[in-house]
Design a protein around this motif. Sequence first.
Motif, PDB file in Angstrom:
ATOM      1  N   THR A 204      10.236 -17.141  12.082  1.00 20.54           N
ATOM      2  CA  THR A 204       9.672 -15.925  12.667  1.00 20.54           C
ATOM      3  C   THR A 204       8.457 -15.491  11.856  1.00 20.54           C
ATOM      4  O   THR A 204       8.530 -15.392  10.629  1.00 20.54           O
ATOM      5  CB  THR A 204      10.711 -14.778  12.664  1.00 20.54           C
ATOM      6  OG1 THR A 204      11.870 -15.185  13.391  1.00 20.54           O
ATOM      7  CG2 THR A 204      10.134 -13.516  13.279  1.00 20.54           C
ATOM      8  N   TYR A 206       5.653 -12.418  11.239  1.00 18.36           N
ATOM      9  CA  TYR A 206       5.477 -10.994  11.509  1.00 18.36           C
ATOM     10  C   TYR A 206       4.175 -10.471  10.914  1.00 18.36           C
ATOM     11  O   TYR A 206       3.637 -11.018   9.948  1.00 18.36           O
ATOM     12  CB  TYR A 206       6.670 -10.178  10.974  1.00 18.36           C
ATOM     13  CG  TYR A 206       6.763 -10.088   9.466  1.00 18.36           C
ATOM     14  CD1 TYR A 206       6.066  -9.099   8.752  1.00 18.36           C
ATOM     15  CD2 TYR A 206       7.551 -10.977   8.738  1.00 18.36           C
ATOM     16  CE1 TYR A 206       6.146  -9.016   7.373  1.00 18.36           C
ATOM     17  CE2 TYR A 206       7.643 -10.903   7.359  1.00 18.36           C
ATOM     18  CZ  TYR A 206       6.941  -9.910   6.677  1.00 18.36           C
ATOM     19  OH  TYR A 206       7.014  -9.837   5.307  1.00 18.36           O
ATOM     20  N   LEU A 222       5.479  -9.625  16.228  1.00 16.35           N
ATOM     21  CA  LEU A 222       6.167 -10.856  15.834  1.00 16.35           C
ATOM     22  C   LEU A 222       5.930 -11.979  16.827  1.00 16.35           C
ATOM     23  O   LEU A 222       5.847 -11.746  18.039  1.00 16.35           O
ATOM     24  CB  LEU A 222       7.682 -10.607  15.729  1.00 16.35           C
ATOM     25  CG  LEU A 222       8.117  -9.457  14.830  1.00 16.35           C
ATOM     26  CD1 LEU A 222       8.659  -8.319  15.684  1.00 16.35           C
ATOM     27  CD2 LEU A 222       9.153  -9.905  13.814  1.00 16.35           C
ATOM     28  N   LEU A 224       7.327 -16.276  17.435  1.00 16.73           N
ATOM     29  CA  LEU A 224       8.389 -17.200  17.040  1.00 16.73           C
ATOM     30  C   LEU A 224       7.949 -18.650  17.172  1.00 16.73           C
ATOM     31  O   LEU A 224       7.257 -19.007  18.121  1.00 16.73           O
ATOM     32  CB  LEU A 224       9.631 -16.988  17.917  1.00 16.73           C
ATOM     33  CG  LEU A 224      10.156 -15.557  18.093  1.00 16.73           C
ATOM     34  CD1 LEU A 224      11.390 -15.572  18.974  1.00 16.73           C
ATOM     35  CD2 LEU A 224      10.463 -14.932  16.758  1.00 16.73           C
ATOM     36  N   ILE A 232      15.071 -12.700  16.029  1.00 13.33           N
ATOM     37  CA  ILE A 232      14.298 -11.621  15.409  1.00 13.33           C
ATOM     38  C   ILE A 232      15.232 -10.619  14.742  1.00 13.33           C
ATOM     39  O   ILE A 232      14.987 -10.159  13.621  1.00 13.33           O
ATOM     40  CB  ILE A 232      13.412 -10.927  16.459  1.00 13.33           C
ATOM     41  CG1 ILE A 232      12.332 -11.887  16.971  1.00 13.33           C
ATOM     42  CG2 ILE A 232      12.757  -9.677  15.875  1.00 13.33           C
ATOM     43  CD1 ILE A 232      11.487 -11.318  18.092  1.00 13.33           C
TER      44      ILE A 232
END
Length: 289
Positions: A204, A206, A222, A224, A232
């Motif tokens: 992930t 961010y 965010l 992925l 998440i």
Amino acid sequence: MGFSLTVTEKWSGLTLEAVLRDELAFSKKTIHQWRMEKGIHINGELTPWKNTLSEGDILTFALDDPAPSYPPSQMDIDVLFQDDHLIIVNKPSQTDTHPNEPGQNNTLVNAVVHYELQSGRTGYIQPIHRLDRDTTGAILFAKHSAIKPLLDQMLEKRDIRRTYTAIVQGEVKIAKGTINQPIGKDRHHATRRRISPGGQKAVTHYKKIRYDAASNTTILSLTLDTGRTHQIRVHLSSIGHPIVGDTLYGAKKAGHSYQALHASSLSFVHPFTGELVDVDAPEPLKRRL
């Protein structure tokens, strides 16, 4: 029912089979089935597949989709984008993406089927991905069986870019970062996931949008690299910043019922038209601080 495509300049000079195989990436099985069933017409006529196509030619595909794919259910939906092949809907909170048990028909997919039937279509609708019940935002659905496997492949290859917005507890000090921790099932809880050395790879990324001192919360954007269940939620909890409202993963109980996670945008190249589909979903999270 079926669908039509217009031959582009890029496809001009190619044979029908080359377009189906190389440009549209249909499977050998699908192409063979259309050939055997004489399921594709060019400008309204059956034409030898070895003939080259010209820009502006109309390809008409026959389809025999079951309909509807889910029982229809009346529910207002927020359509963000649609054409003859796919539809993107802004999912509300407290709504399942699809039925999870026999007889359940109050989900988003049931509502989209109803919408399609009201629009005079077959009602074939299949979700390409899903969001948790309490997560809001953009979800992509296929409108017919020919495009579904292509969208599935794009999702698997990460050619469909999804961006999320989350409000988390506390101040995230680092402006941007990556959480690379495998996720597995929690043997002590039926639905919960956890960081597990033997779990599936999960990544992930961010970026900090802003910190709100009054509520002691941070808004994050965010993306992925993987799509694990609760990814998440698990990852943000693991760094000490659970999502606001997500009591399953350690958030404090608040005076509201929402889980502050929103699928804020969806972007991909349309597999049939080659055009960029870039959709932003209204972000109610920003108005909740």
